[in-house]
Design a protein around this motif. Structure first.
Motif, PDB file in Angstrom:
ATOM      1  N   GLU A 401       0.834  -1.206   0.000  1.00 31.13           N
ATOM      2  CA  GLU A 401       0.000   0.000   0.000  1.00 31.13           C
ATOM      3  C   GLU A 401       0.862   1.247   0.000  1.00 31.13           C
ATOM      4  N   LEU A 402       0.406   2.244  -0.719  1.00 27.71           N
ATOM      5  CA  LEU A 402       1.156   3.498  -0.799  1.00 27.71           C
ATOM      6  C   LEU A 402       1.050   4.241   0.524  1.00 27.71           C
ATOM      7  N   GLU A 403       2.144   4.871   0.874  1.00 32.30           N
ATOM      8  CA  GLU A 403       2.162   5.620   2.131  1.00 32.30           C
ATOM      9  C   GLU A 403       2.431   7.088   1.846  1.00 32.30           C
ATOM     10  N   TRP A 404       2.022   7.899   2.782  1.00 32.06           N
ATOM     11  CA  TRP A 404       2.216   9.327   2.583  1.00 32.06           C
ATOM     12  C   TRP A 404       2.727   9.981   3.850  1.00 32.06           C
ATOM     13  N   ASP A 405       3.781  10.730   3.696  1.00 29.80           N
ATOM     14  CA  ASP A 405       4.371  11.472   4.804  1.00 29.80           C
ATOM     15  C   ASP A 405       3.799  12.889   4.779  1.00 29.80           C
TER      16      ASP A 405
END
Lengths: 611, 350
Positions: A401-405
């Motif tokens: 799954e893509l993650e976002w900071d």
């Protein structure tokens, strides 16, 4: 060396390929997607490859679903179970089934020739007859025949029908009649095989837990999402396969996230240009004016854009070009994949030009590198090429799954504000004030003192026109330094070591990664020790040079005829070119480990150096 | 314009509402040939911007390649300019305009630039109704490559070497009218009294404003037999309408004497002859404008002035629903969907 797959005599669990042969335009995409998604939902790692013609309707098309319990991401190049729905390709499909494999066909009509191979099993299911009896409308019958083979495959392989039902509900939402119709068609195939082929095939699908925390997404969609998260506001494009879905994705995400619900205003602008020359010109105009701008295209588009690309390089205008590569030269094979624009992009345009390239290997990197591309383009004030390909761009890949900071802020580079300009005694556009070869820029309208002229003609460090040799050379030399400095800003290479002191290694790029990793496992099983470096950016990081220096031989694995990555390595590293051995695949299909194993094995055998 | 550099002294020059003199609207010295019509266009742009009280930095000057495209350096040195590639100015203007629609976009092109290599982009900028003033400095010849006919060269017009052009010309005004442009004008570089109001009107027009300026090339196309020479243009130049119409801008005034006719003998023997402005010409009638321009071919006259005006068309900004805040100034916080949205979005990919 052991062949990759031989299904004879084995019971294979979650480790085989289902390949569906169909006719383009018959609506099989949803059925095939449903099959793959259901396998994914059962926790089984899966790879889907759409092998489609450059045609809207009528020509043969295939969809490959590889169940890969070990999590390999490449094609296997085999087909243990073929669903032959296209009469025109029966013969071809029959020949393609792996020894010991299975072929499912529509037995509404007798097909004695399909029983010509004694080493496989042909399974007849009267799909058309079943569907025609159950549905009235002609178009519905065509569509439902596809759903009927989904049911048949499920019945033969143990695919969980409840999982399929769940997906069908998601597909059609509140449209109960469509859910019912599709489940009915699926039931037709399922019931038939349960009645006539009660023995399960030795190709089993069993639930696993290896897809949790993962998604299935194509690279173009992931890159489009990256554009949104990068804060790109302007995209111009001209439709071209296989990049079109990138802009489709961007538009769709912008409509979801960037439309002001109160005013209806769009915090984005997408323009379908009249051609590629215009689309890159628009991106340049927007980049010059301070918007994060991009254009998605493919090789033929890059050819057309080349003059403008040189202009942006020399004028130092940031923009991002997404090159979703397809097979060339010329029109080539528009719906087949290759990595054949590497040298074109690296040196695009006339005169001495060198560009920054990023090479994602999968949709996860498409998302991440799309964002990095915009940061690098603005930081270095130059065009950045995001080098993907049809296989990555248009096929669904299983990725974490893509993650976002949330702390991310775009790197807008050295853009002076009106206040900063006001404080300057004098502004010179191409002055290297910081000694890093990156000048400061100003945006139109910001301040009269910050005004300058952008031109593709000879200019000096002040931004003025010049034909003076020394002044001209000074700018060119600074551009070279700036480009070289980008080697530390592009994503670092990924190095995989076999754990022993290998004498040989592989260098590869982009979508070859999955095939290389699988080939490495096969080599390891056979005692062949190889290390591996995957290039992710150009100019090459110093690690690439250092890596090559460590080995007697380095196999350069890529998907083009002329060894374009190898050419760049020869040109842009200090490597001894005689130890860079090309391992090439340019047939236009998604990479599978076979060409790597065969190529390297042949080389080793010729040396008498087989492990 | 002058080909001699002058010190910046504007102490005694009148100032506009921004406190600036015309000198503040100048650029670097022209490198074009002395007497080039393009320099007159440059001077008119300087005057128009000054008269309109527009801050120099509010302008964005965009051009392609060629003598005309060089002129963007010669006016408003305090504004950003960009010389793009040959014929592709409109696309750069489109992107720039999308990024920030608040600037005054001036595209300067030539007949070579716009009607040959850039014909497609010229047409599509009109189709999108890009909000810009698009000036074609039209001399019927390629100057920088020394004298080839351009696509606007008239049939039968002779080159400097006496060779007759055997192809029919492309008329940018007819093209613009048929493509749906909302503001179409033709002018003559030698008549600032007509050109300056047209430039002001074009700048004020919200949408694509074309001014095709007949701008003779003194070096390669100012001889007997040329239909783009000063002599020929003065002789057949025919102001069609007053050019002092500007919506919502009453400070703009026209300078034509409606009833006047003027004859001027020029140094090269050519004659300036201006006939009465046509009383029955309605610049809101596109069909009439096209018909008039087509008629002028047979009559040999160069109809000038504001040929057509329709200010009701939505411009590119409106068609794309672009925000009031320019896209290049929208804060990142308004552009990113954020972490939670990404997590939620991915449900569809599971």
């Amino acid at each position: 060396m052991k062949d990759l797959v031989d299904v004879s005599g084995d019971v294979r669990v979650n480790d085989f390929v289902i390949k569906i042969g169909n006719v383009n335009g018959t609506g099989s995409a949803s059925a095939n997607g449903l099959l793959m998604k259901a396998i994914f939902r059962m926790g089984v790692p899966v790879v889907g490859k759409n092998l489609f013609p450059s045609n809207i309707q009528g020509l043969p098309t295939w969809y490959e679903i590889r169940l890969t319990k070990d999590g390999y991401m490449a094609r296997s190049g085999t087909a243990e179970f073929i669903v032959a729905m296209n009469a025109e390709t029966y013969k071809q499909d029959l020949a393609a089934v792996s020894p010991g494999g299975f072929l499912l066909y529509d037995s509404t009509w007798p097909r004695p020739d399909l029983h010509a191979r004694a080493d496989i099993t042909a399974i007849g299911v009267p799909l058309a007859r079943l569907v025609n009896a159950a549905f009235d409308n002609a178009r519905t019958r065509v569509l439902m025949k596809n759903m009927a083979y989904v049911g048949a495959v499920a019945g033969l392989t143990g695919l969980d029908v409840e999982v399929i039902r769940g997906l069908v509900k998601e597909m059609f939402g509140t449209k109960e009649h469509l859910i019912d119709a599709n489940m009915k068609a699926i039931g037709l195939g399922l019931d038939y095989v349960r009645e006539h082929h009660p023995e399960p095939l030795p190709l089993h699908i069993e639930a696993m837990d290896k897809t949790a925390g993962h998604i299935m997404i194509d690279g173009n969609t992931a890159a489009a999402l990256g554009c949104v998260y990068a804060g790109a506001t302007f995209g111009a494009w001209y439709p071209i396969t296989p990049s079109t879905s990138l802009m489709d994705g961007f538009k769709s995400f912008c409509e979801k996230f960037r439309v002001d619900p109160q005013t209806g205003e769009h915090n984005y602008c997408i323009i379908q240009a009249e051609d590629e020359l215009a689309s890159v010109g628009m991106a340049i105009g927007a980049g010059w004016n301070g918007a994060r701008a991009f254009t998605p295209t493919s090789g033929p588009g890059i050819s057309l854009m080349s003059e403008f690309i040189g202009f942006a390089y020399y004028g130092e205008v940031p923009l991002v070009l997404f090159d979703v590569q397809r097979a060339g030269p010329s029109t080539g094979l528009p719906t087949r994949t290759q990595q054949c624009d590497i040298t074109l992009a690296a040196y695009a345009s006339h005169g001495d030009t060198k560009h920054i390239l990023l090479f994602p290997a999968n949709p996860k990197e498409c998302f991440e590198m799309a964002i990095q591309s915009f940061d690098i383009a603005e930081r270095f004030q130059t065009p950045v090429f995001f080098m993907t390909d049809l296989d990555i761009g248009m096929n669904d890949w299983m990725i974490p799954e893509l993650e976002w900071d949330e702390s991310y802020t775009p790197d807008r580079g050295k853009v002076l504000t009106a206040d900063e300009i006001e404080k300057l005694e004098k502004f010179y556009r191409y002055e290297d004030r910081d000694g890093d070869a990156i000048p400061y820029r100003t945006l139109p309208g910001s301040h009269p003192k910050g005004a300058y002229f952008t031109r593709g003609s000879g200019h000096n460090w002040k931004g003025g026109y010049t034909e003076d040799s020394a002044e001209y050379k000074e700018v060119l030399d600074r551009l070279t330094t700036k480009w070289k400095n980008a080697a530390n800003a592009v994503p670092a290479p990924v190095i995989t070591r076999c754990g022993r002191n290998a004498r040989r290694a592989i260098i590869s790029v982009g979508g070859c990664d999955g095939a290389v990793l699988e080939a490495l496992d096969r080599f390891a099983e056979n005692g062949v020790e190889l290390d591996y470096l995957r290039v992710r950016g150009f100019p090459f990081n110093a690690e690439v040079d250092a890596f090559i220096a460590q080995y007697e031989e380095v196999f350069v694995v890529e998907q083009n005829r002329d060894g374009q990555l190898r050419s760049l390595l020869v040109n842009e590293t200090a490597a001894d070119k005689t130890k860079l051995i090309p391992i090439l695949d340019y047939a236009g299909m998604a990479a599978n480990p076979k060409f790597i194993i065969e190529g390297i094995s042949a080389h080793l055998e010729a040396l008498g150096d087989v492990a | 314009m002058t080909s001699m550099s002058k010190p910046f002294i504007d102490k005694h020059l009148p100032k506009n509402k921004l406190g600036l003199s015309v000198r503040n609207y100048e650029g670097v010295m022209s490198t074009l040939c002395a007497g080039c019509g393009h320099d007159s266009v440059t001077a008119s742009l300087v005057q128009a911007f000054w008269e309109l009280d527009l801050a120099p930095e509010s302008a964005a000057k965009i051009s392609g390649i060629g003598c005309s495209s060089k002129t963007t350096a010669y006016f408003m040195g305090q504004s950003h300019g960009i010389n793009t590639v040959h014929g592709r100015m409109p696309s750069v203007a489109t992107g720039a305009n999308a990024a920030n629609g608040d600037l005054n976009y001036i595209g300067i092109s030539g007949d070579g630039d716009s009607l040959s290599i850039g014909f497609g982009q010229f047409a599509h900028a009109i189709r999108r109704n890009l909000n810009m003033l698009y000036i074609i400095e039209n001399n019927g010849v390629y100057g920088l490559t020394k004298g080839q006919f351009s696509a606007s060269a008239d049939y039968g017009s002779k080159s400097k070497k006496g060779v007759a052009n055997e192809q029919t010309p492309i008329d940018p005004c007819v093209q613009a009218l048929t493509l749906g442009a909302g503001f179409v004008a033709r002018a003559f570089s030698g008549d600032k009294s007509q050109l300056i109001p047209l430039i002001k009107a074009g700048l004020k027009h919200k949408g694509f404003a074309l001014i095709d300026v007949i701008s003779p090339c003194v070096t390669f196309n100012d001889h007997a037999g040329s239909t783009k020479s000063y002599a020929h243009t003065y002789k057949y130049y025919h102001p069609l309408v007053h050019t002092d119409f500007v919506a919502h801008a009453d400070e703009v005034t026209g300078s034509y004497d409606k009833d006047g006719a003027m004859r001027v003998t020029m140094q090269d023997g050519g004659e300036l002859f201006l006939r009465k402005t046509a009383d029955d010409y309605d610049p809101r009638d596109r069909a009439q404008a096209i018909e008039t321009l087509l008629m002028n071919k047979t009559e040999g006259e160069i109809r000038t002035g504001l040929l057509y005006l329709n200010s009701d068309l939505p411009d590119m900004q409106a068609a794309n629903k672009l925000p009031k805040i320019p896209l290049n100034q929208v804060l990142y916080e308004r552009l990113t969907p954020g972490k939670a949205a990404l997590a939620k979005l991915q449900a569809r990919y599971r």
